[in-house]
Design an enzyme around this catalytic site. Structure first.
Site, PDB file in Angstrom:
ATOM      1  N   HIS A 182       0.856  -1.192   0.000  1.00 51.93           N
ATOM      2  CA  HIS A 182       0.000   0.000   0.000  1.00 51.93           C
ATOM      3  C   HIS A 182       0.889   1.237   0.000  1.00 51.93           C
ATOM      4  O   HIS A 182       1.952   1.244   0.609  1.00 51.93           O
ATOM      5  CB  HIS A 182      -0.896   0.017   1.251  1.00 51.93           C
ATOM      6  CG  HIS A 182      -2.069   0.924   1.116  1.00 51.93           C
ATOM      7  ND1 HIS A 182      -1.992   2.278   1.352  1.00 51.93           N
ATOM      8  CD2 HIS A 182      -3.334   0.670   0.714  1.00 51.93           C
ATOM      9  CE1 HIS A 182      -3.181   2.815   1.129  1.00 51.93           C
ATOM     10  NE2 HIS A 182      -4.006   1.881   0.745  1.00 51.93           N
ATOM     11  N   ASP A 232      -7.938  -5.232   0.014  1.00 56.58           N
ATOM     12  CA  ASP A 232      -8.425  -6.125  -1.052  1.00 56.58           C
ATOM     13  C   ASP A 232      -8.055  -7.582  -0.841  1.00 56.58           C
ATOM     14  O   ASP A 232      -8.572  -8.460  -1.536  1.00 56.58           O
ATOM     15  CB  ASP A 232      -7.854  -5.652  -2.399  1.00 56.58           C
ATOM     16  CG  ASP A 232      -8.399  -4.283  -2.753  1.00 56.58           C
ATOM     17  OD1 ASP A 232      -7.607  -3.328  -2.816  1.00 56.58           O
ATOM     18  OD2 ASP A 232      -9.632  -4.176  -2.922  1.00 56.58           O
TER      19      ASP A 232
HETATM   20  C1  SDX Z   1      -6.194   0.045  -2.960  1.00 55.69           C
HETATM   21  O1  SDX Z   1      -4.327   4.564  -2.105  1.00 55.69           O
HETATM   22  C2  SDX Z   1      -5.310   3.958  -1.485  1.00 55.69           C
HETATM   23  O2  SDX Z   1      -5.755   4.362  -0.450  1.00 55.69           O
HETATM   24  C3  SDX Z   1      -5.869   2.758  -2.220  1.00 55.69           C
HETATM   25  C4  SDX Z   1      -6.911   1.932  -1.457  1.00 55.69           C
HETATM   26  C5  SDX Z   1      -8.180   2.721  -1.199  1.00 55.69           C
HETATM   27  O3  SDX Z   1      -8.899   2.377  -0.245  1.00 55.69           O
HETATM   28  O4  SDX Z   1      -8.492   3.618  -2.033  1.00 55.69           O
HETATM   29  O5  SDX Z   1      -6.383   1.510  -0.207  1.00 55.69           O
HETATM   30  C6  SDX Z   1      -7.337   0.690  -2.249  1.00 55.69           C
HETATM   31  O6  SDX Z   1      -5.949   0.370  -4.092  1.00 55.69           O
HETATM   32  C7  SDX Z   1      -5.315  -0.935  -2.213  1.00 55.69           C
HETATM   33  C8  SDX Z   1      -4.128  -1.457  -3.079  1.00 55.69           C
HETATM   34  C9  SDX Z   1      -4.664  -2.571  -3.994  1.00 55.69           C
HETATM   35  N1  SDX Z   1      -3.583  -2.961  -4.953  1.00 55.69           N
HETATM   36  C10 SDX Z   1      -2.966  -4.151  -4.885  1.00 55.69           C
HETATM   37  O7  SDX Z   1      -3.128  -4.961  -3.966  1.00 55.69           O
HETATM   38  C11 SDX Z   1      -2.026  -4.443  -6.062  1.00 55.69           C
HETATM   39  C12 SDX Z   1      -0.690  -4.981  -5.522  1.00 55.69           C
HETATM   40  N2  SDX Z   1       0.003  -3.866  -4.805  1.00 55.69           N
HETATM   41  C13 SDX Z   1       0.968  -3.110  -5.572  1.00 55.69           C
HETATM   42  O8  SDX Z   1       0.651  -2.900  -6.923  1.00 55.69           O
HETATM   43  C14 SDX Z   1       1.486  -1.886  -4.802  1.00 55.69           C
HETATM   44  O9  SDX Z   1       1.790  -2.328  -3.543  1.00 55.69           O
HETATM   45  C15 SDX Z   1       0.604  -0.658  -4.678  1.00 55.69           C
HETATM   46  C16 SDX Z   1       0.182  -0.164  -6.006  1.00 55.69           C
HETATM   47  C17 SDX Z   1      -0.581  -0.911  -3.815  1.00 55.69           C
HETATM   48  C18 SDX Z   1       1.471   0.424  -3.996  1.00 55.69           C
HETATM   49  O10 SDX Z   1       2.462   0.739  -4.871  1.00 55.69           O
HETATM   50  P1  SDX Z   1       3.609   1.808  -4.477  1.00 55.69           P
HETATM   51  O11 SDX Z   1       3.299   2.524  -3.208  1.00 55.69           O
HETATM   52  O12 SDX Z   1       3.896   2.618  -5.690  1.00 55.69           O
HETATM   53  O13 SDX Z   1       4.797   0.898  -4.107  1.00 55.69           O
HETATM   54  P2  SDX Z   1       5.872   0.404  -5.130  1.00 55.69           P
HETATM   55  O14 SDX Z   1       5.201  -0.155  -6.328  1.00 55.69           O
HETATM   56  O15 SDX Z   1       6.876   1.491  -5.324  1.00 55.69           O
HETATM   57  O16 SDX Z   1       6.570  -0.833  -4.341  1.00 55.69           O
HETATM   58  C19 SDX Z   1       7.645  -0.599  -3.422  1.00 55.69           C
HETATM   59  C20 SDX Z   1       8.435  -1.900  -3.489  1.00 55.69           C
HETATM   60  C21 SDX Z   1       8.873  -2.259  -4.901  1.00 55.69           C
HETATM   61  O17 SDX Z   1      10.032  -3.063  -4.791  1.00 55.69           O
HETATM   62  P3  SDX Z   1      11.517  -2.324  -4.936  1.00 55.69           P
HETATM   63  O18 SDX Z   1      11.493  -1.545  -6.255  1.00 55.69           O
HETATM   64  O19 SDX Z   1      11.636  -1.422  -3.719  1.00 55.69           O
HETATM   65  O20 SDX Z   1      12.524  -3.454  -4.943  1.00 55.69           O
HETATM   66  O21 SDX Z   1       7.602  -3.004  -3.051  1.00 55.69           O
HETATM   67  C22 SDX Z   1       7.423  -3.901  -4.136  1.00 55.69           C
HETATM   68  C23 SDX Z   1       7.787  -3.162  -5.410  1.00 55.69           C
HETATM   69  O22 SDX Z   1       8.244  -4.072  -6.401  1.00 55.69           O
HETATM   70  N3  SDX Z   1       6.015  -4.293  -4.110  1.00 55.69           N
HETATM   71  C24 SDX Z   1       5.557  -5.535  -4.274  1.00 55.69           C
HETATM   72  C25 SDX Z   1       4.163  -5.442  -4.122  1.00 55.69           C
HETATM   73  N4  SDX Z   1       3.812  -4.179  -3.903  1.00 55.69           N
HETATM   74  C26 SDX Z   1       4.960  -3.474  -3.902  1.00 55.69           C
HETATM   75  N5  SDX Z   1       6.202  -6.713  -4.509  1.00 55.69           N
HETATM   76  C27 SDX Z   1       5.416  -7.802  -4.617  1.00 55.69           C
HETATM   77  N6  SDX Z   1       4.071  -7.814  -4.490  1.00 55.69           N
HETATM   78  C28 SDX Z   1       3.411  -6.643  -4.248  1.00 55.69           C
HETATM   79  N7  SDX Z   1       2.115  -6.648  -4.141  1.00 55.69           N
END
Ligand code: SDX
Length: 435
Positions: A309, A369
């Protein structure tokens, strides 16, 4: 906002410095007003994804990502989940206070008078292919609402804004249920206003005209909880879209449609559907370590859906409440048989990931989720309706944030800047001169 102090920003190249005011809110990080950075130093700030940018001041919702805290108008989500109802949370988010007895009756009656949709909307739905994804139906239908309800679209008139807000709250369940009925080829149901708000939605979804339908009270309570937990969440991607659309003066229904479109993405509200697909794809708990390794592999697009998140760097408080509700619901409803294995895979996946350094170092915890799809499945909601459910619940957050923005006398159209890294200025080349 209370000005606390200033911070000095110095451009070491020119030696010029400026004092930027710092403002403190009620809770959370103070903010730096960086207008001077452009005016005095000639810089733009650069923050792709807005990870450290405050886009507005708001009184509606507060999240503490470190503590895993979520407040709606100052009330902790755990207390609202236990003691309130979705419709009462709608009043709270929209007007800022819990209603007294008279306000509560007036609000419920106002909403009840607007739960039906114009019959033309049901003919509008007939233009969709029968296999249309319900989110595609929702985006189109919500966007079309202004063509049916154009008697209160003056965004500068507070009574028009309030009427449109009530229409959004009242009609989203009917539109969501109509999208479902259309996708399964069943006749539409009409709202029954003697029922509660959530019961009414369930009967529009699952009742058929040929038989009486009584919603299961366990299912009603579980869905009420889900809707309360999804109602608002600060300036997430879809809410920021609604605000940006509204800043141009677009009508509220067009803004809500833009929010629906943004929520549809799998990185946002589409994640609940993606989680179930992922759990079904994993299938056997013994294969979980393979998927954990894939989620960590930068060359592999696979991500653990429902994990991570932008704000919560601790457990998402909504995920904790939904996990418990999952457990209770699967014990109560006979659907536990088909969903038990999915719930077991989810809990095993969670326990393995939370011990893995990759997830610990990146503060990746289950978000709202991760478990919500299991509850929705247990309630008989089909997979392609999951994000519609999220949109239906979040519509009150969107319209409350839109209302707050439209009441701001200093409102300006949102217009971010950019860092241009394209071609330098060059002259046009005739065809004969091209390689
Ligand atoms: C919602 O914003 C809100 O409030 C949203 C929400 C709401 O109520 O409106 O809470 C609802 O959208 C919840 C999120 C639902 N999405 C998912 O579950 C999809 C999977 N999650 C990811 O796509 C991601 O975690 C996000 C999009 C939720 C957050 O992305 P960020 O903050 O941009 O984080 P990032 O992509 O920069 O990740 C940081 C690191 C990265 O690794 P490094 O580059 O540091 O090595 O964490 C890793 C990412 O690769 N990472 C994950 C991961 N999520 C982040 N690795 C594996 N699995 C994951 N799910």
């Amino acid at each position: 906002m209370v000005k606390q102090h200033t911070v000095t920003i110095t451009d070491n190249a020119s030696g010029k410095s400026i004092e930027c005011p710092v403002y403190e809110g009620t809770h959370g990080h103070p903010v730096i007003d960086i207008h001077g950075v452009t005016k005095e130093l000639g810089f733009f700030t650069h923050d792709p994804g807005y990870a450290t940018t405050s886009s507005c001041s708001s009184t509606i919702t507060y999240i503490d990502g470190e503590k895993g805290e979520l407040l709606y108008r100052g009330y902790p989500i755990e207390q609202l989940a236990e003691k309130s109802s979705y419709l009462e949370v709608c009043y709270l988010l929209l007007y800022g206070e819990l209603p007294n007895a008279e306000q509560w009756e007036d609000f419920k009656n106002f909403v009840k008078r607007h739960t039906m949709v114009h019959e033309g909307i049901r003919r509008f739905l007939a233009g969709y292919r029968p296999d249309a994804h319900p989110m595609g139906i929702l985006v189109g239908t919500v966007g079309a609402l202004s063509t049916f309800y154009h008697d209160a679209l003056d965004v500068h008139d507070p009574d028009h804004r309030n009427f449109s807000a009530i229409r959004v709250i009242a009609k989203m369940p009917s539109i969501a249920a109509d999208a479902y009925k259309y996708s399964i080829g069943q006749p539409f149901m009409y709202p029954i206003n003697s029922l509660g708000f959530v019961e009414n939605f369930l009967q529009m979804m699952f009742a058929v005209r040929a038989e009486p339908y009584v919603p299961n009270p366990v299912a009603v309570r579980a869905l009420e909880l889900m809707m309360i937990l999804h109602a608002d969440h600060e300036q997430n991607a879809s809410t920021s879209t609604v605000r940006l659309a509204g800043s141009s003066g677009a009508n509220p229904f067009a803004c809500i449609a833009a929010g629906c479109a943004t929520l549809w993405g799998p990185a946002h509200g589409g994640a609940n559907e993606a989680v179930i697909n992922m759990l079904q794809h994993i299938g056997d708990p013994k294969t979980i370590p393979k998927y954990i390794e894939r989620a960590k592999d930068k060359d592999d697009p696979f991500r653990l859906m429902g994990f991570g998140h932008r704000v919560y760097k601790n457990y998402d408080p909504r995920a904790a409440l939904i996990r418990q509700a999952c457990h209770d619901l699967l014990n109560d409803l006979d659907s536990g048989g088909s969903l038990g294995p999915l719930f077991d895979i989810a809990r095993t996946l969670e326990s393995i990931a939370l011990k893995d350094d990759y997830f610990i170092e990146r503060n990746l915890y289950p978000n709202v989720d991760f478990y919500s799809g299991i509850i929705l499945s247990a309630l008989g909601i089909p997979l392609n309706m999951f994000t519609v459910m999220f949109a239906m619940a979040r519509s009150v957050g969107w319209i409350s944030q839109w209302t707050e923005m439209m009441e701001d006398k200093d409102l300006r159209i949102g217009r971010p800047q950019q860092l241009y890294v394209g071609a330098a200025r060059r002259d046009y080349v005739d065809m004969s001169g091209r390689k």
